[in-house]
Design an enzyme around this catalytic site. Structure first.
Site, PDB file in Angstrom:
ATOM      1  N   SER A   1       0.978  -1.257  -0.023  1.00 50.75           N
ATOM      2  CA  SER A   1       0.032  -0.165   0.083  1.00 50.75           C
ATOM      3  C   SER A   1       0.796   1.165   0.005  1.00 50.75           C
ATOM      4  CB  SER A   1      -0.766  -0.098   1.243  1.00 50.75           C
ATOM      5  OG  SER A   1      -1.967   0.847   1.139  1.00 50.75           O
TER       6      SER A   1
ATOM      7  N   ASP B   1     -10.035  -3.472  -5.064  1.00 52.03           N
ATOM      8  CA  ASP B   1      -9.574  -2.621  -3.845  1.00 52.03           C
ATOM      9  C   ASP B   1      -9.995  -1.024  -4.156  1.00 52.03           C
ATOM     10  OD1 ASP B   1      -8.082  -1.466  -2.276  1.00 52.03           O
ATOM     11  OD2 ASP B   1      -6.105  -2.515  -3.144  1.00 52.03           O
TER      12      ASP B   1
ATOM     13  N   HIS C   1      -8.495  -4.940  -0.383  1.00 46.95           N
ATOM     14  CA  HIS C   1      -7.120  -4.482  -0.257  1.00 46.95           C
ATOM     15  C   HIS C   1      -6.156  -5.368   0.395  1.00 46.95           C
ATOM     16  CE1 HIS C   1      -4.307  -1.112  -0.278  1.00 46.95           C
ATOM     17  NE2 HIS C   1      -4.272  -0.975   1.214  1.00 46.95           N
TER      18      HIS C   1
END
Length: 705
Positions: free
Chosen positions: A557, A642, A677
């Site tokens: 991320s 996501d 995610h």
């Protein structure tokens, strides 16, 4: 915690692994469709902007081609992956349960059963010897769904109902349902297309919940629902009009008040309502001000507030419920330059604060009374991770805290606040021949270019040679003020036992060393995050822990942004890199307010409408700085669903790397076709991806047997 955080564990839904081929397959080539972008006189041409079209069959075909290519290129690691998966799962106690948590007369826990992907939520009334009551069986709720996540669960004040949120897409769009715990029947009430954030009023029939903007997913409305009524008639009680803020609803620990909190990176505003008066009007605690943050809890006739008012590292204040504005705040725990106040827990006879000093968390107990002296909980180790755990009861002398280290499995511990004694309630069991004494932990300090000392935590098998002959995996994050503490991972033993060392770079952008550590790694200081990581890698090389040909890096991320920036700056420093759901198209994303999280994060990255921030972002954005040069071996992952880092960011990045780089190293891209995610759901499925990533690393390190 901000949304662009990532679990690096999960499983990708891919075609079956292709058999080994005599000739390597041809990597996918993305179509080039120039798209002109112009701002502040800077003209950019984005050849892969078209990959944003989620519903375009050509986009799906491209992602599937990348999956197939990745599967083929690593087909020779299939046996290794299976061996890794089997040994990782073999360490897990399949019939297991979480430590029981006491709340209003019941002991609550999640129970795991052998072979099942999801836990069962259970409780016992009054005693751990009482008959077990099943609240929710996640396995039953998950039936028929490729992806399933149980979100918030809230039992009504009288204990007879449970509200629960489920997400079956991975887009953080939930449905809230209700179950009668006495009859076992599910109610007809259903709150669809909501965030999953809920809070009960004390009448046991009114519930408050938050709803998101359908495009940006910003949580911006709070509604009131009465069981048995049509959700279409639910009352809107609050709407957050500032696009940089989001809002949520909660209850105080005392159960006397409901709170609506609006927040963004630098500012907070909370409202409160007597939980016995659900149709009443929420009153503001303290009106929002730029650079004023606070969080609220309640005990007796006072609100307790953790705030940065005149205290960069935060302090603890109280305020009368009748007049809670900042002009009435009184200090309980002062702000200090060398101590960062992370949180607090209220008890009738004690106040417990979670404080960070010298990079480590301390739990400080302050008995109530003028003569009482504060004291720290003794953890007995020089390096560890500790945090306040679930503590629902006020009239108790027991503190539940969570403890772990790089060699100590996660432990739930009850601490007697009067006797000052700890009792381990539950320590995650590691099956097999695991012995903590077989592993060594160390803490080093690297020196960044500006002279700042950056901590590094390391774990390795006892006897790890410091001659550069063994591989090392360096992990990093460094954003949103999220501190990356050292913790145990039983799956990681599969790397350590094969000769790897694992290190964590505690780079600026987190809050390991206080608020200034965060401020020095955000906005126009963001480059410090990347150069700190490079300094840590160089220090490990200088100290003999690794050499570039046996040094690997990983981040997810915003940590994937770190990976992308670092390999642009120093591509020859690493043998291989894993970038999970990476935030790599910084400028284009932050220019688009329709994308989830963008407006909410202007104070983290900057608003590129301002030319100063535009130029600075442009200088480090991984996608914008890909060049014709050699890059390390690279494994990139993403998720089609996501909502936190859109799949097209890594898709575009990989396409541009393929067209631009000059090396022949591996460039592999995998897409979760179903998932979120953090990957797909399920207790065991995530270890398939762990095994895949470990096989990628071990194969490059020459340890793939």
């Amino acid at each position: 915690m901000s949304a662009r955080t990532a679990s690096l564990l999960g499983v990708l839904l891919l075609p079956a692994i292709a058999p080994a081929q005599d000739a390597p397959p041809t990597p996918p080539v993305a179509r080039v469709i120039p798209h002109r972008l112009e701002l502040h006189g800077d003209v950019r041409v984005d050849n892969y902007y078209w990959l944003r079209e989620r519903d375009d069959p050509d986009v799906i075909a491209h992602l599937e081609a990348e999956n197939a290519y990745t599967a083929a290129m690593l087909s020779h690691t299939e046996a290794l992956r299976e061996a890794l998966y089997d040994e990782i799962v073999a360490r897990i106690k399949e019939d297991d349960a979480t430590a029981p948590v006491f709340d209003d007369g019941y002991y609550y826990a999640s129970k795991y059963e052998a072979g099942r992907q999801y836990p069962v939520l259970v409780r016992k009334r009054g005693s751990l010897d009482a008959e077990e009551e099943v609240l929710l069986d996640e396995n039953e709720l998950a039936e028929g769904h490729a992806y399933f996540s149980l979100g918030r669960t809230e039992v009504s004040p009288d204990g007879t109902l449970i509200a629960f949120a489920t997400d079956t897409t991975g887009r953080r769009i939930a449905t809230v349902r209700f179950k009668d715990l006495e009859s076992g029947a599910f109610l007809d009430d259903e709150l669809a297309q909501v965030t999953g954030n809920v809070a009960w009023a004390n009448d046991n029939e009114t519930i408050f919940y938050s709803k998101q903007d359908p495009q940006t997913l910003r949580s911006y409305r709070i509604y009131r629902h009465v069981l048995g009524t049509d959700p279409a008639d639910d009352v809107l009680v609050f709407e957050e009009g500032d696009e940089e803020f989001s809002c949520f609803v909660s209850r105080t620990k005392s159960d006397e008040y409901l709170l609506i909190t609006s927040s963004q990176t630098l500012s907070t505003e909370s409202r409160f309502l007597d939980a016995d008066d659900p149709t009443g009007t929420f009153a503001v605690v303290q009106p929002r001000e730029r650079n004023l943050e606070y969080s609220v809890d309640h005990l007796g006739d006072a609100f307790y507030l953790r705030t940065n008012l005149d205290a960069p590292n935060f302090r603890l204040m109280t305020a009368p419920v009748s007049s809670p504005g900042k002009e009435h705040w009184s200090e309980v725990v002062p702000g200090r330059d060398d101590v960062f106040l992370e949180g607090f827990e209220l008890f009738a006879g004690h106040l417990v604060t979670e404080e960070r000093r010298d990079g480590l968390v301390r739990l400080v107990v302050r008995p109530r009374g003028d003569e009482a002296e504060p004291f720290e909980v003794d953890f007995g180790e020089p390096a560890y991770t500790a945090r306040i755990g679930p503590n629902h009861e006020i009239d108790t002398t027991t503190l539940r805290y969570i403890y772990t280290s790089l060699t100590t499995p996660v432990s739930s511990i009850d601490y007697d606040l009067d006797a000052r004694e700890s009792t381990v309630v539950k320590r995650d069991e590691v099956l097999g021949d695991f012995d903590p004494g077989d592993y060594t932990t160390e803490r080093l300090l690297a020196v960044a270019g500006d002279g700042t000392e950056v901590p590094i935590s390391i774990v390795s098998k006892e006897g790890f040679p410091k001659d550069g002959s063994r591989p090392l995996l360096l992990y990093g994050y460094g954003s949103y003020g999220n501190s990356l503490d050292a913790s145990f991972d039983s799956a990681r033993l599969s790397l350590l036992d094969r000769g790897f060392a694992f290190a964590i770079a505690h780079v600026r952008g987190g809050q390991e060393l206080g608020r200034s550590w965060y401020e020095d790694g955000k906005l126009l200081n963001k480059m410090n995050t990347f150069t700190d990581f490079i300094a840590c890698a160089e220090h490990l090389i200088a100290e003999g822990y690794a050499v570039p040909d046996r040094l690997f890096a990983q981040g997810g991320s915003a940590g994937g942004l770190l990976m992308g920036a670092v390999i642009n700056l120093r591509p020859g420093l690493f043998r291989g890199v894993i970038a999970a759901v990476p935030f790599v198209d910084v400028v284009t994303t932050m220019l688009d307010p329709s994308i989830p999280l963008t407006t909410f994060e202007y104070d983290e990255w900057g608003n590129p409408d301002d030319p100063i921030y535009y130029e600075y972002m442009r200088s480090y954005s991984p996608y914008d700085n890909v060049e014709a040069k050699g890059y390390p071996n690279l494994l990139v992952t993403t998720s089609l669903a996501d909502s936190q880092v859109q799949y097209w960011e890594p898709a575009k990045w990989v396409a541009k790397l393929r067209a631009t780089r000059t090396d022949d190293n591996l460039l592999l891209f995998r897409t979760y076709l179903e998932g979120s995610h953090g990957g797909v759901s399920g207790r065991y499925r995530r270890y398939r991806e762990t095994a895949f990533e470990y096989a990628f690393l071990l194969d490059l390190a020459g340890l793939g047997r």
